[in-house]
Design an enzyme around this catalytic site. Structure first.
Site, PDB file in Angstrom:
ATOM      1  N   ASN A   8      10.962  46.511  -9.104  1.00 17.37           N
ATOM      2  CA  ASN A   8      11.935  46.814  -8.330  1.00 17.37           C
ATOM      3  C   ASN A   8      12.897  45.477  -7.913  1.00 17.37           C
ATOM      4  O   ASN A   8      12.228  44.858  -7.203  1.00 17.37           O
ATOM      5  CB  ASN A   8      11.425  47.254  -7.170  1.00 17.37           C
ATOM      6  CG  ASN A   8      12.454  47.573  -5.900  1.00 17.37           C
ATOM      7  OD1 ASN A   8      13.810  47.631  -6.207  1.00 17.37           O
ATOM      8  ND2 ASN A   8      12.142  48.107  -4.766  1.00 17.37           N
ATOM      9  N   LYS A  10      15.374  45.053  -6.263  1.00 20.38           N
ATOM     10  CA  LYS A  10      16.070  44.796  -5.157  1.00 20.38           C
ATOM     11  C   LYS A  10      17.655  44.105  -5.398  1.00 20.38           C
ATOM     12  O   LYS A  10      18.015  44.462  -6.397  1.00 20.38           O
ATOM     13  CB  LYS A  10      15.469  44.268  -4.300  1.00 20.38           C
ATOM     14  CG  LYS A  10      14.006  44.856  -3.775  1.00 20.38           C
ATOM     15  CD  LYS A  10      13.166  44.290  -2.735  1.00 20.38           C
ATOM     16  CE  LYS A  10      11.841  45.047  -2.788  1.00 20.38           C
ATOM     17  NZ  LYS A  10      10.811  44.582  -1.420  1.00 20.38           N
ATOM     18  N   HIS A  92      13.058  54.521  -0.692  1.00 22.39           N
ATOM     19  CA  HIS A  92      12.219  53.159  -0.320  1.00 22.39           C
ATOM     20  C   HIS A  92      12.334  52.774   1.123  1.00 22.39           C
ATOM     21  O   HIS A  92      13.205  53.096   1.754  1.00 22.39           O
ATOM     22  CB  HIS A  92      12.855  51.972  -1.460  1.00 22.39           C
ATOM     23  CG  HIS A  92      12.015  50.795  -1.297  1.00 22.39           C
ATOM     24  ND1 HIS A  92      12.178  49.793  -0.283  1.00 22.39           N
ATOM     25  CD2 HIS A  92      11.209  50.182  -2.119  1.00 22.39           C
ATOM     26  CE1 HIS A  92      11.503  48.875  -0.368  1.00 22.39           C
ATOM     27  NE2 HIS A  92      10.883  48.973  -1.674  1.00 22.39           N
ATOM     28  N   GLU A  94      13.069  50.118   2.693  1.00 22.02           N
ATOM     29  CA  GLU A  94      14.198  49.515   3.091  1.00 22.02           C
ATOM     30  C   GLU A  94      15.548  50.263   3.069  1.00 22.02           C
ATOM     31  O   GLU A  94      16.229  50.132   4.116  1.00 22.02           O
ATOM     32  CB  GLU A  94      14.360  48.358   2.050  1.00 22.02           C
ATOM     33  CG  GLU A  94      13.526  47.115   1.973  1.00 22.02           C
ATOM     34  CD  GLU A  94      13.270  46.480   0.805  1.00 22.02           C
ATOM     35  OE1 GLU A  94      13.687  46.386  -0.074  1.00 22.02           O
ATOM     36  OE2 GLU A  94      12.025  45.761   0.874  1.00 22.02           O
ATOM     37  N   GLU A 162       3.512  52.782  -0.400  1.00 23.40           N
ATOM     38  CA  GLU A 162       3.980  51.581  -0.258  1.00 23.40           C
ATOM     39  C   GLU A 162       3.726  51.338   1.349  1.00 23.40           C
ATOM     40  O   GLU A 162       4.738  51.634   2.105  1.00 23.40           O
ATOM     41  CB  GLU A 162       5.459  51.192  -0.719  1.00 23.40           C
ATOM     42  CG  GLU A 162       5.349  51.114  -2.098  1.00 23.40           C
ATOM     43  CD  GLU A 162       6.746  50.264  -2.482  1.00 23.40           C
ATOM     44  OE1 GLU A 162       6.533  49.411  -3.326  1.00 23.40           O
ATOM     45  OE2 GLU A 162       7.725  50.504  -2.022  1.00 23.40           O
ATOM     46  N   GLY A 168       6.471  42.774   0.632  1.00 22.81           N
ATOM     47  CA  GLY A 168       7.247  41.281   0.727  1.00 22.81           C
ATOM     48  C   GLY A 168       6.772  40.510   1.889  1.00 22.81           C
ATOM     49  O   GLY A 168       7.098  39.627   2.220  1.00 22.81           O
ATOM     50  N   SER A 205       3.348  43.734  -1.904  1.00 19.56           N
ATOM     51  CA  SER A 205       2.865  42.332  -2.344  1.00 19.56           C
ATOM     52  C   SER A 205       1.883  42.226  -3.339  1.00 19.56           C
ATOM     53  O   SER A 205       0.931  41.818  -3.561  1.00 19.56           O
ATOM     54  CB  SER A 205       2.166  41.889  -1.231  1.00 19.56           C
ATOM     55  OG  SER A 205       3.296  41.800  -0.131  1.00 19.56           O
TER      56      SER A 205
HETATM   57  P1  PGA Z   1       7.016  43.503  -2.996  1.00 20.14           P
HETATM   58  O1  PGA Z   1       7.956  44.702  -2.839  1.00 20.14           O
HETATM   59  O2  PGA Z   1       6.293  43.450  -4.192  1.00 20.14           O
HETATM   60  O3  PGA Z   1       8.106  42.259  -2.893  1.00 20.14           O
HETATM   61  O4  PGA Z   1       6.079  43.361  -1.601  1.00 20.14           O
HETATM   62  C1  PGA Z   1       7.587  45.959  -3.205  1.00 20.14           C
HETATM   63  C2  PGA Z   1       8.559  46.985  -3.145  1.00 20.14           C
HETATM   64  O5  PGA Z   1       9.510  46.855  -2.103  1.00 20.14           O
HETATM   65  O6  PGA Z   1       8.929  47.980  -4.145  1.00 20.14           O
END
Ligand code: PGA
Length: 243
Positions: A8, A10, A92, A94, A162, A168, A205
């Protein structure tokens, strides 16, 4: 069922050129491996001429639930398919946090995407506050119940667990805790053995040092990788750790 390893990206990287470089390095690095690899770049980079046909699948990070019309700024399932996307990430955290996506909106999007023949990566997970309040399972159950309301055929569905506090932050979820959540989710959706699906992925992460344990110890059927997926070498290591 193959493990599903999803990148992903983003809202990264800043140019098509950079995207193409990362894409090609990942594509070449995962050649011959048995995992299913999906790259989800920003939709504007999905265009076939940017990436060409490769041995990895392409996915989008979001989609709208209407077919066409006066919805300025939105992109339909048909448009994504036309650009060569096979997968779409829906729900997601976000999108939930910054773009006001509710469980009900997510349900409409999942329904539409599955109807259109897209494979879905449905994201769920609790926030730190919900976890601290002992409400993790309640939250996961609500997100699944409403998110999948009225959806009977789960064949093209994948669920990504998640935890929001792990995304993140570098604070990845412990393997024991991830295992509990993954089993809880599998029981809820009736995915009791690896052959029946839906696949349940872990995200938050993920790095090459921790990735293998989610598959081998926590029972995840794949990974959703954010930050680390922009580094081709690291992402290829993550894919290899699932072998
Ligand atoms: P990350 O993001 O691996 O940077 O923690 C995972 C995600 O948001 O799908």
């Amino acid at each position: 069922m193959k493990n599903l390893i999803v990148a992903n990206w983003k809202m990264n990287p800043a140019s098509q050129k950079e995207g193409k470089e990362i894409f090609e390095a990942i594509r070449d690095g995962v050649k011959g491996l048995k995992e299913e690899v999906v790259i989800c770049p920003p939709s504007v980079y999905l265009y076939a001429s940017v990436f060409g046909q490769g041995i990895v699948s392409m996915g989008a990070q979001n989609v709208y639930f209407e077919d066409k019309g006066a919805f300025t700024g939105e992109i339909s399932c048909t448009m994504l398919k036309d650009l060569g996307a096979e997968y779409v990430i829906i729900g997601h955290s976000e999108r939930r946090k910054y773009f006001g996506e509710t469980d009900e909106i997510i349900n409409k999007k999942i329904k539409k995407a599955l109807e259109a023949g897209l494979k879905v990566i449905f994201c769920i997970g609790e926030t730190a506050e919900e976890r601290d309040a002992g409400k993790k399972n309640e939250v996961l159950e609500r997100q699944i119940k409403i998110g999948l309301d009225g959806i009977l055929n789960l064949e093209n569905l994948n669920i990504a667990y998640e935890p929001v506090w792990a995304i993140g932050t570098g604070n990845n979820c412990g393997v024991v805790e991830a295992k509990e959540a993954i089993s809880f989710i599998k029981n809820l959706v009736g995915a009791v053995d690896r052959s029946t699906g839906p696949r349940v992925l872990y995200g938050g992460s993920v790095k090459s040092e921790n990735s293998g344990a989610y598959i081998k110890e926590a029972g995840a059927n794949g990974l959703l990788v954010g930050g680390a997926s922009l580094n081709a070498e690291e992402f290829v290591k993550i894919v290899k750790s699932a072998e």
